[in-house]
Motif scaffolding. Structure first.
Motif, PDB file in Angstrom:
ATOM      1  N   SER A  57     -47.989 -21.928  36.706  1.00  0.00           N
ATOM      2  CA  SER A  57     -48.947 -22.083  37.736  1.00  0.00           C
ATOM      3  C   SER A  57     -48.964 -22.132  39.268  1.00  0.00           C
ATOM      4  O   SER A  57     -49.161 -20.871  39.751  1.00  0.00           O
ATOM      5  CB  SER A  57     -50.173 -22.935  36.948  1.00  0.00           C
ATOM      6  OG  SER A  57     -50.029 -23.066  36.119  1.00  0.00           O
ATOM      7  N   SER A  63     -47.052 -17.094  34.348  1.00  0.00           N
ATOM      8  CA  SER A  63     -48.362 -16.245  34.580  1.00  0.00           C
ATOM      9  C   SER A  63     -48.834 -15.534  33.800  1.00  0.00           C
ATOM     10  O   SER A  63     -50.486 -15.264  33.415  1.00  0.00           O
ATOM     11  CB  SER A  63     -48.273 -16.189  36.098  1.00  0.00           C
ATOM     12  OG  SER A  63     -47.618 -18.112  36.478  1.00  0.00           O
ATOM     13  N   ASN A 103     -51.287 -16.167  30.616  1.00  0.00           N
ATOM     14  CA  ASN A 103     -53.302 -15.124  31.204  1.00  0.00           C
ATOM     15  C   ASN A 103     -54.084 -14.341  30.366  1.00  0.00           C
ATOM     16  O   ASN A 103     -54.825 -14.261  30.043  1.00  0.00           O
ATOM     17  CB  ASN A 103     -53.357 -14.750  33.087  1.00  0.00           C
ATOM     18  CG  ASN A 103     -54.840 -14.486  32.926  1.00  0.00           C
ATOM     19  OD1 ASN A 103     -55.264 -13.345  32.407  1.00  0.00           O
ATOM     20  ND2 ASN A 103     -55.284 -15.023  33.829  1.00  0.00           N
ATOM     21  N   ASN A 128     -57.115 -14.738  27.716  1.00  0.00           N
ATOM     22  CA  ASN A 128     -58.141 -14.421  27.738  1.00  0.00           C
ATOM     23  C   ASN A 128     -58.476 -13.893  26.334  1.00  0.00           C
ATOM     24  O   ASN A 128     -59.489 -13.356  25.693  1.00  0.00           O
ATOM     25  CB  ASN A 128     -58.051 -12.880  28.184  1.00  0.00           C
ATOM     26  CG  ASN A 128     -57.982 -13.006  29.570  1.00  0.00           C
ATOM     27  OD1 ASN A 128     -58.808 -13.636  30.292  1.00  0.00           O
ATOM     28  ND2 ASN A 128     -57.532 -12.357  30.766  1.00  0.00           N
ATOM     29  N   GLY A 188     -58.567 -19.692  37.134  1.00  0.00           N
ATOM     30  CA  GLY A 188     -57.714 -18.716  36.743  1.00  0.00           C
ATOM     31  C   GLY A 188     -56.923 -17.654  37.670  1.00  0.00           C
ATOM     32  O   GLY A 188     -57.606 -17.534  38.397  1.00  0.00           O
TER      33      GLY A 188
END
Length: 306
Positions: free
Chosen positions: A71, A191, A195, A199, A261
């Motif tokens: 992150s 990452s 991600n 979602n 994010g």
């Protein structure tokens, strides 16, 4: 031997040290041997499970560190890209100051304001660079920090499953991976995948029997990562906008604050710049969504780009 001798002493005290026989010695030795083996076995099992729990704890801490580092490094990556934008602002402010000096109709306050803007932006740039250097000392690339793809998937899915559990969501994550490669630049891959899965988690927020499927396929020269779900899906207009900078559907309806994010636009940049890949989406409203990421295997297995 201590158990055996204590048994002999106990029997001797009870019998007045009389009536000893060879069978008694045998029986006492066998009893001492059995009890000693059981005691050693219990001690070994206790030691083994203690080490196992300690190993699991260290492994979990390591996985948490990988998650945090991924992150942070993603954020730092885009902070570095923003430095060039900051330099442009500083340059434009300085040029504006020069223009105002040549313009007789401008006032001293106007020229001073333009110069102060250039100086302030320069200070912001220095602060950015200090933060980047500081974070780089903590999360610097390590040549020995290569990770197997299977371990990367374990880090990502383990963290997300724990998040789902804490939120009491009805979501199952399935992983299908037949590729076995070592990835040096694993932080950015963490990452990207996390991600996309998050979602899908957001798309399944209020739906029962949620299902997310993560598939890793070998495409000879490419690694193909697919993340699909049976969530709310997206219409064509949303699909056309999701990779645009600044676009998001995640915000607090009460405050208007955008959720944190790196976003799909940044994911697309990392995919292209770090791994020479592409990302695409297919979705139907009410049916679900499928993201497909194609990564160059040669770029994926080489050391991190500077």
């Amino acid at each position: 031997m201590c158990d055996y001798l204590s048994n002999l002493l106990e029997v001797g005290l009870l019998t007045g040290f009389n009536h000893y026989s060879y069978q008694i010695f045998q029986l006492l030795f066998v009893a001492a041997l059995v009890r000693s083996v059981l005691a050693c076995l219990l001690a070994f099992l206790y030691h083994y499970f203690t080490l196992l729990m300690r190993q699991e704890s260290h492994e979990q801490r390591y996985y948490n560190f990988i998650w945090i580092a991924a992150s942070v490094k993603s954020e730092v990556y885009f902070m570095q890209k923003n430095i060039s934008e900051i330099e442009n602002v500083m340059k434009n402010a300085y040029l504006l100051n020069q223009h105002l000096q040549d313009n007789q109709s401008s006032t001293d306050d106007d020229r001073s304001t333009a110069l102060n803007i250039a100086r302030d932006v320069h200070e912001i740039k220095k602060d950015y660079q200090n933060v980047i250097r500081g974070l780089g000392d903590y999360f610097s690339d390590d040549s020995d920090a290569n990770m197997q793809l299977a371990d990367i998937l374990k880090v990502v899915t383990g963290y997300i499953r724990e998040t789902i559990k804490n939120k009491h969501q009805d979501i199952v994550i399935e992983v299908h991976n037949q590729v076995d490669i070592v990835i040096p630049n694993h932080y950015y891959l963490v990452s990207i995948i996390s991600n996309l899965i998050f979602n899908s988690v957001d798309a399944l927020k209020d739906r029962p029997n949620g299902k997310i499927s993560l598939t890793i396929a070998d495409g000879t020269k490419n690694l193909i990562v697919s993340v699909s779900d049976n969530g709310t899906g997206m219409d064509a207009d949303t699909q056309a906008m999701i990779f645009q900078p600044g676009f998001t559907t995640k915000f607090n309806e009460n405050t208007g604050d955008v959720y944190r994010g790196i976003g799909l636009s940044h994911v697309k940049i990392i995919v292209a710049e770090q791994f020479g890949g592409t990302i695409s989406v297919q979705s139907l409203p009410g049916k679900g969504t499928n993201f497909q990421v194609t990564l160059d295997k040669q770029r994926l297995t080489q050391e991190a780009n500077a």
